[in-house]
Scaffold this active site. Structure first.
Site, PDB file in Angstrom:
ATOM      1  N   CYS A  55      13.078  67.812 -29.397  1.00 24.15           N
ATOM      2  CA  CYS A  55      13.424  66.443 -29.762  1.00 24.15           C
ATOM      3  C   CYS A  55      13.415  65.583 -28.498  1.00 24.15           C
ATOM      4  O   CYS A  55      13.902  65.995 -27.456  1.00 24.15           O
ATOM      5  CB  CYS A  55      14.771  66.288 -30.431  1.00 24.15           C
ATOM      6  SG  CYS A  55      14.878  67.089 -32.023  1.00 24.15           S
ATOM      7  N   ARG A  88       7.914  67.134 -26.788  1.00 23.17           N
ATOM      8  CA  ARG A  88       9.192  67.791 -27.068  1.00 23.17           C
ATOM      9  C   ARG A  88       9.395  68.077 -28.552  1.00 23.17           C
ATOM     10  O   ARG A  88      10.314  68.799 -28.944  1.00 23.17           O
ATOM     11  CB  ARG A  88      10.350  66.907 -26.581  1.00 23.17           C
ATOM     12  CG  ARG A  88      10.317  66.642 -25.098  1.00 23.17           C
ATOM     13  CD  ARG A  88      11.449  65.731 -24.716  1.00 23.17           C
ATOM     14  NE  ARG A  88      12.732  66.361 -24.897  1.00 23.17           N
ATOM     15  CZ  ARG A  88      13.352  67.100 -23.998  1.00 23.17           C
ATOM     16  NH1 ARG A  88      12.792  67.301 -22.824  1.00 23.17           N
ATOM     17  NH2 ARG A  88      14.516  67.644 -24.246  1.00 23.17           N
ATOM     18  N   TRP A 119      11.904  67.734 -33.398  1.00 26.58           N
ATOM     19  CA  TRP A 119      11.517  69.132 -33.602  1.00 26.58           C
ATOM     20  C   TRP A 119      12.607  69.685 -34.510  1.00 26.58           C
ATOM     21  O   TRP A 119      13.767  69.814 -34.111  1.00 26.58           O
ATOM     22  CB  TRP A 119      11.477  69.866 -32.267  1.00 26.58           C
ATOM     23  CG  TRP A 119      10.968  71.263 -32.377  1.00 26.58           C
ATOM     24  CD1 TRP A 119       9.671  71.656 -32.311  1.00 26.58           C
ATOM     25  CD2 TRP A 119      11.730  72.456 -32.568  1.00 26.58           C
ATOM     26  NE1 TRP A 119       9.582  73.023 -32.456  1.00 26.58           N
ATOM     27  CE2 TRP A 119      10.823  73.537 -32.615  1.00 26.58           C
ATOM     28  CE3 TRP A 119      13.091  72.719 -32.720  1.00 26.58           C
ATOM     29  CZ2 TRP A 119      11.235  74.860 -32.789  1.00 26.58           C
ATOM     30  CZ3 TRP A 119      13.498  74.038 -32.900  1.00 26.58           C
ATOM     31  CH2 TRP A 119      12.575  75.081 -32.930  1.00 26.58           C
ATOM     32  N   ASN A 123      19.565  64.842 -29.853  1.00 27.53           N
ATOM     33  CA  ASN A 123      18.788  66.020 -29.459  1.00 27.53           C
ATOM     34  C   ASN A 123      19.794  67.142 -29.223  1.00 27.53           C
ATOM     35  O   ASN A 123      20.661  67.005 -28.376  1.00 27.53           O
ATOM     36  CB  ASN A 123      18.017  65.687 -28.177  1.00 27.53           C
ATOM     37  CG  ASN A 123      17.434  66.915 -27.481  1.00 27.53           C
ATOM     38  OD1 ASN A 123      17.277  66.934 -26.267  1.00 27.53           O
ATOM     39  ND2 ASN A 123      17.110  67.934 -28.222  1.00 27.53           N
ATOM     40  N   GLY A 124      19.700  68.199 -30.010  1.00 29.70           N
ATOM     41  CA  GLY A 124      20.643  69.310 -29.856  1.00 29.70           C
ATOM     42  C   GLY A 124      21.040  69.855 -31.222  1.00 29.70           C
ATOM     43  O   GLY A 124      20.362  69.591 -32.219  1.00 29.70           O
ATOM     44  N   GLU A 149       0.639  87.314 -20.940  1.00 27.93           N
ATOM     45  CA  GLU A 149       0.501  85.859 -20.880  1.00 27.93           C
ATOM     46  C   GLU A 149      -0.775  85.399 -21.600  1.00 27.93           C
ATOM     47  O   GLU A 149      -0.766  84.404 -22.322  1.00 27.93           O
ATOM     48  CB  GLU A 149       0.523  85.417 -19.404  1.00 27.93           C
ATOM     49  CG  GLU A 149       0.329  83.942 -19.144  1.00 27.93           C
ATOM     50  CD  GLU A 149       1.343  83.028 -19.799  1.00 27.93           C
ATOM     51  OE1 GLU A 149       2.327  83.501 -20.383  1.00 27.93           O
ATOM     52  OE2 GLU A 149       1.115  81.806 -19.769  1.00 27.93           O
ATOM     53  N   LYS A 184      -0.757  82.853 -24.803  1.00 32.25           N
ATOM     54  CA  LYS A 184      -1.509  81.591 -24.808  1.00 32.25           C
ATOM     55  C   LYS A 184      -2.373  81.495 -26.062  1.00 32.25           C
ATOM     56  O   LYS A 184      -2.446  80.459 -26.710  1.00 32.25           O
ATOM     57  CB  LYS A 184      -2.424  81.466 -23.572  1.00 32.25           C
ATOM     58  CG  LYS A 184      -1.782  81.219 -22.255  1.00 32.25           C
ATOM     59  CD  LYS A 184      -1.260  79.817 -22.061  1.00 32.25           C
ATOM     60  CE  LYS A 184       0.157  79.688 -22.528  1.00 32.25           C
ATOM     61  NZ  LYS A 184       1.226  80.098 -21.638  1.00 32.25           N
ATOM     62  N   GLU A 235      -0.173  80.978 -29.323  1.00 30.01           N
ATOM     63  CA  GLU A 235       0.531  79.724 -29.527  1.00 30.01           C
ATOM     64  C   GLU A 235      -0.385  78.548 -29.803  1.00 30.01           C
ATOM     65  O   GLU A 235       0.009  77.640 -30.524  1.00 30.01           O
ATOM     66  CB  GLU A 235       1.516  79.420 -28.398  1.00 30.01           C
ATOM     67  CG  GLU A 235       0.914  79.241 -27.042  1.00 30.01           C
ATOM     68  CD  GLU A 235       1.975  79.093 -25.952  1.00 30.01           C
ATOM     69  OE1 GLU A 235       3.098  78.686 -26.236  1.00 30.01           O
ATOM     70  OE2 GLU A 235       1.655  79.380 -24.798  1.00 30.01           O
ATOM     71  N   HIS A 251      -0.592 105.110 -27.333  1.00 30.43           N
ATOM     72  CA  HIS A 251       0.618 105.501 -28.052  1.00 30.43           C
ATOM     73  C   HIS A 251       0.810 104.650 -29.305  1.00 30.43           C
ATOM     74  O   HIS A 251       1.928 104.472 -29.765  1.00 30.43           O
ATOM     75  CB  HIS A 251       1.832 105.393 -27.121  1.00 30.43           C
ATOM     76  CG  HIS A 251       1.696 106.274 -25.921  1.00 30.43           C
ATOM     77  ND1 HIS A 251       1.848 107.637 -25.979  1.00 30.43           N
ATOM     78  CD2 HIS A 251       1.341 105.988 -24.639  1.00 30.43           C
ATOM     79  CE1 HIS A 251       1.632 108.162 -24.782  1.00 30.43           C
ATOM     80  NE2 HIS A 251       1.304 107.180 -23.956  1.00 30.43           N
ATOM     81  N   LYS A 285       8.010  71.723 -26.212  1.00 31.24           N
ATOM     82  CA  LYS A 285       7.907  72.068 -24.793  1.00 31.24           C
ATOM     83  C   LYS A 285       9.234  72.527 -24.200  1.00 31.24           C
ATOM     84  O   LYS A 285       9.280  73.396 -23.351  1.00 31.24           O
ATOM     85  CB  LYS A 285       7.400  70.828 -24.044  1.00 31.24           C
ATOM     86  CG  LYS A 285       7.158  71.047 -22.581  1.00 31.24           C
ATOM     87  CD  LYS A 285       5.848  71.739 -22.368  1.00 31.24           C
ATOM     88  CE  LYS A 285       5.625  72.115 -20.928  1.00 31.24           C
ATOM     89  NZ  LYS A 285       4.755  73.296 -20.834  1.00 31.24           N
TER      90      LYS A 285
HETATM   91  C1  F6R Z   1       4.505  79.195 -23.462  1.00 32.25           C
HETATM   92  C2  F6R Z   1       5.630  78.341 -23.228  1.00 32.25           C
HETATM   93  C3  F6R Z   1       6.994  78.855 -23.534  1.00 32.25           C
HETATM   94  C4  F6R Z   1       7.928  78.579 -22.354  1.00 32.25           C
HETATM   95  C5  F6R Z   1       9.367  78.962 -22.725  1.00 32.25           C
HETATM   96  C6  F6R Z   1      10.311  78.778 -21.552  1.00 32.25           C
HETATM   97  O1  F6R Z   1       3.311  78.579 -23.136  1.00 32.25           O
HETATM   98  O2  F6R Z   1       5.484  77.244 -22.782  1.00 32.25           O
HETATM   99  O3  F6R Z   1       6.963  80.211 -23.826  1.00 32.25           O
HETATM  100  O4  F6R Z   1       7.481  79.290 -21.247  1.00 32.25           O
HETATM  101  O5  F6R Z   1       9.792  78.187 -23.795  1.00 32.25           O
HETATM  102  O6  F6R Z   1      10.344  77.456 -21.139  1.00 32.25           O
HETATM  103  P1  F6R Z   1      10.904  77.038 -19.726  1.00 32.25           P
HETATM  104  O7  F6R Z   1      10.034  77.631 -18.699  1.00 32.25           O
HETATM  105  O8  F6R Z   1      10.880  75.553 -19.735  1.00 32.25           O
HETATM  106  O9  F6R Z   1      12.296  77.596 -19.642  1.00 32.25           O
END
Ligand code: F6R
Length: 611
Positions: free
Chosen positions: A2, A27, A73, A99-100, A484, A488, A491, A507, A606
């Site tokens: 949010c 966000r 969000w 937001n929260g 990773e 990527k 998501e 395994h 984000k």
């Molecule tokens: C993946 C991604 C999320 C963040 C996670 C932690 O691309 O962006 O998995 O890495 O939400 O976020 P931060 O680093 O802001 O604590």
């Protein structure tokens, strides 16, 4: 999670707010809304993106000098027009954005319903605004006092802004656990979840602290604690450039951020790696030198991509500094009863510096006497402020929801940290340190070179864009890179993908391999090279479709793989900084080819400020 933005001053509020919402859309983007105060208190809100809200209000009277906006969000209640913020109180004289999460909303709602309050949405936020209204009615007090008293009754996290028809030139905000920044202009004020909606108007900001209430009226900012103790606002200068939050000709922020990595990695080394002088510096580590010398253990807490950077750090720190390391999901760590002592160092890694679980994990560690070190990208963020010391990654604002340049900047900072600590502890020799420094210095160029693979990777993406599953395999330092790469892809393209340590494949996951399964193997030249070559053979024997990421000049793997991507060679410990780049590009191109919204993937946000 949010985004909130508000304005009070001499400008038209609505365009400032809408522009701010577009900047905060990373966000959350389920719905958006504005409330404007101009004698009336009008709320306009719509399911969908900020663009949908703009279309909706095109024929409305939006003239006002005070207003607020929200991009959502969803937590409580599905994304729709009704659950969108702002929310009115029952009398429609007060409105709120939030937001929260208010955890005790159900009990409060029941009580307020008994007092005659009506609820239209499924949100916890509507409870908050009605609570304020009820308190004001019961106590015959000012709005400010009612907000203050309400903060004593709510449990949970919030950054809120409140407007009232009865207080036409006033804006009230408060925070606990969710970020809130106030931009201080000439006779005008901007409020937002982060500084990006503010920087084109002013570079003077005040970061609101937990349990503080800010009241802006008559061109003045008054900040108090929820116990009503007056605080002196601490005005800081922002160093962010406007260019850094715009797309700069790229189609997506994610692509821009992938291509920015040579620069962001360099920025994260700046002032820390001084090759000519032969020095490595990191203020936060210097401040903690004795703690690192004597540490029994390092525990890394993080989420998502930052957790993957933490895994790389586990290899690095154990390898170079010989301190045992554990890497924990912050969300698990905070709810078990971890054994911690004063000789432990807890490193919290977070791009946003606002991730609720990471923040709670470090608070827990702090309460048990551990020393807390933070690695954050966003300056002034909650985690950065809650740590004893730390290091900023200096990657610049990361707007694409899928993290890319933040990961490589985190790994760079963690590498430097491991090198400094290892050298001071005597586990990394002068010669080895020098060799690594020289090699680290070349990484931005090597990443630049890896980015030249873009067209080649786009062609591979064309071939695999319709796959339904992917397997990513790596060993040693490339194992976190496999995780990773899989994250990527999941998501942003919504293709199921799993990252595995290559040897662990037999395994279980090996059962998945058939002639349709794309298997990305990160098999650069390192100490486990021979082993991973055998793993590739195992995949090939089961007809898996191998996409191999190898070191330049490799002649062993190409005959075994269907596709080969050659990255520049570097030291094993630095390889994640280079080998992750083709995986970022692969997921980006697959997502684009599938028509996915790369910068705003579904269900994600984000900054995850709820647990
Ligand atoms: C993946 C991604 C999320 C963040 C996670 C932690 O691309 O962006 O998995 O890495 O939400 O976020 P931060 O680093 O802001 O604590």
């Amino acid at each position: 999670m949010c985004g909130i933005v508000a304005y009070i001053g001499h400008r038209e509020a609505c365009p400032v707010i809408l522009k701010g919402l577009r900047r905060l859309e990373y966000r959350g983007y389920d719905s958006a809304g504005v409330a404007l105060l101009n004698g009336q208190l009008n709320v306009y809100k719509k399911k969908g993106k900020v663009a949908d809200l703009e279309a909706f209000i095109a024929d409305k009277d939006i003239h006002a000098h005070v207003g607020m906006g929200h991009t959502r969000w969803a937590t409580h209640g599905e994304p729709n027009d009704v659950n969108a913020h702002p929310h009115y109180s029952t009398s429609e004289r007060i409105a709120i954005i939030h937001n929260g999460i208010i955890e005790n909303y159900a009990a409060l709602k029941k009580h307020l319903q008994q007092q005659g309050h009506e609820f239209h949405s499924d949100t916890d936020t509507e409870v908050f605004v009605n609570l304020i209204e009820e308190i004001q009615k019961q106590n015959h007090c000012t709005l400010e006092e009612a907000v203050r008293l309400a903060l004593h009754e709510v449990v949970g996290a919030y950054a809120i802004v409140v407007l009232s028809k009865d207080a036409p030139d006033q804006l009230i905000a408060a925070r606990k656990g969710s970020p809130l920044v106030i931009g201080v202009g000439e006779g005008e004020f901007f409020l937002a979840s982060d500084a990006t909606p503010i920087i084109e108007y002013t570079n003077e900001v005040v970061y609101v602290n937990d349990y503080e209430i800010a009241v802006i009226r008559n061109g003045k900012l008054d900040i108090r604690t929820k116990e009503d103790v007056v605080q002196t606002p601490y005005i800081q200068k922002l160093e962010m450039e406007l260019d850094s939050i715009e797309k700069g000709g790229y189609e997506h922020f994610m692509l821009k951020e992938i291509f920015e990595q040579p620069k962001s990695i360099l920025d994260s080394m700046r002032g820390r790696l001084e090759l000519e002088a032969g020095h490595l510096n990191m203020g936060g580590v210097r401040a903690f030198e004795q703690k690192f010398m004597n540490a029994h253990r390092i525990i890394i807490v993080a989420c998502g991509t930052s957790w993957h950077a933490g895994l790389v750090a586990e290899y690095l720190i154990e390898d170079l500094a010989r301190i045992p390391v554990e890497v924990e999901y912050a969300s698990e760590f905070r709810y078990r009863n971890p054994v911690l002592s004063e000789r432990d160092i807890v490193i919290a890694i977070s791009q946003s510096g606002e991730t609720a679980d990471t923040l709670a994990a470090l608070e827990l560690a702090k309460s048990k006497g551990a020393t807390i070190f933070g690695i954050c990208n966003v300056v002034g963020s909650s985690i950065a402020r809650a740590t004893d010391a730390g290091a900023y990654t200096h990657a610049g604002p990361e707007i694409g929801v899928a993290s890319t340049k933040a990961f490589t900047a985190q790994v760079t900072v963690l590498t430097i940290l491991a090198m400094i600590v290892g050298h001071r502890r005597g586990t990394l020799s002068d010669v080895k340190l020098r060799e690594l420094m020289v090699e680290l210095y070349t990484i931005p160029q090597k990443v630049e070179k890896a980015l030249e693979l873009d067209t080649e990777i786009q062609q591979i993406a064309e071939i695999f864009k319709d796959a339904t599953n992917f397997l990513y395999l790596g060993r040693g330092y490339n194992f976190p890179v496999a995780l990773e790469g899989a994250l990527k892809l999941k998501e942003i393209s919504y293709i199921h993908a799993e990252g595995y340590p290559a040897a662990e494949m037999k395994h279980g996951p090996i059962a998945l391999i058939d002639e349709n399964m794309p298997v990305v193997v990160i098999a650069t030249r390192d100490s486990s090279y021979e082993k991973i070559v055998s793993n590739i053979q195992e995949v090939k024997a089961r007809k898996g479709r191998i996409i191999a990421v190898v070191s330049e000049g490799d002649t062993t793997i190409p005959p075994m793989a269907e596709f080969v991507v050659e990255v520049p060679h570097t030291s094993e410990v630095l390889m994640p900084l280079v080998s992750v780049v083709p995986l970022q590009l692969l997921s980006y191109h697959i997502a684009v080819l599938r028509g996915c919204n790369v910068d705003q993937p579904r269900n994600l946000a984000k900054s995850v400020t709820v647990e």
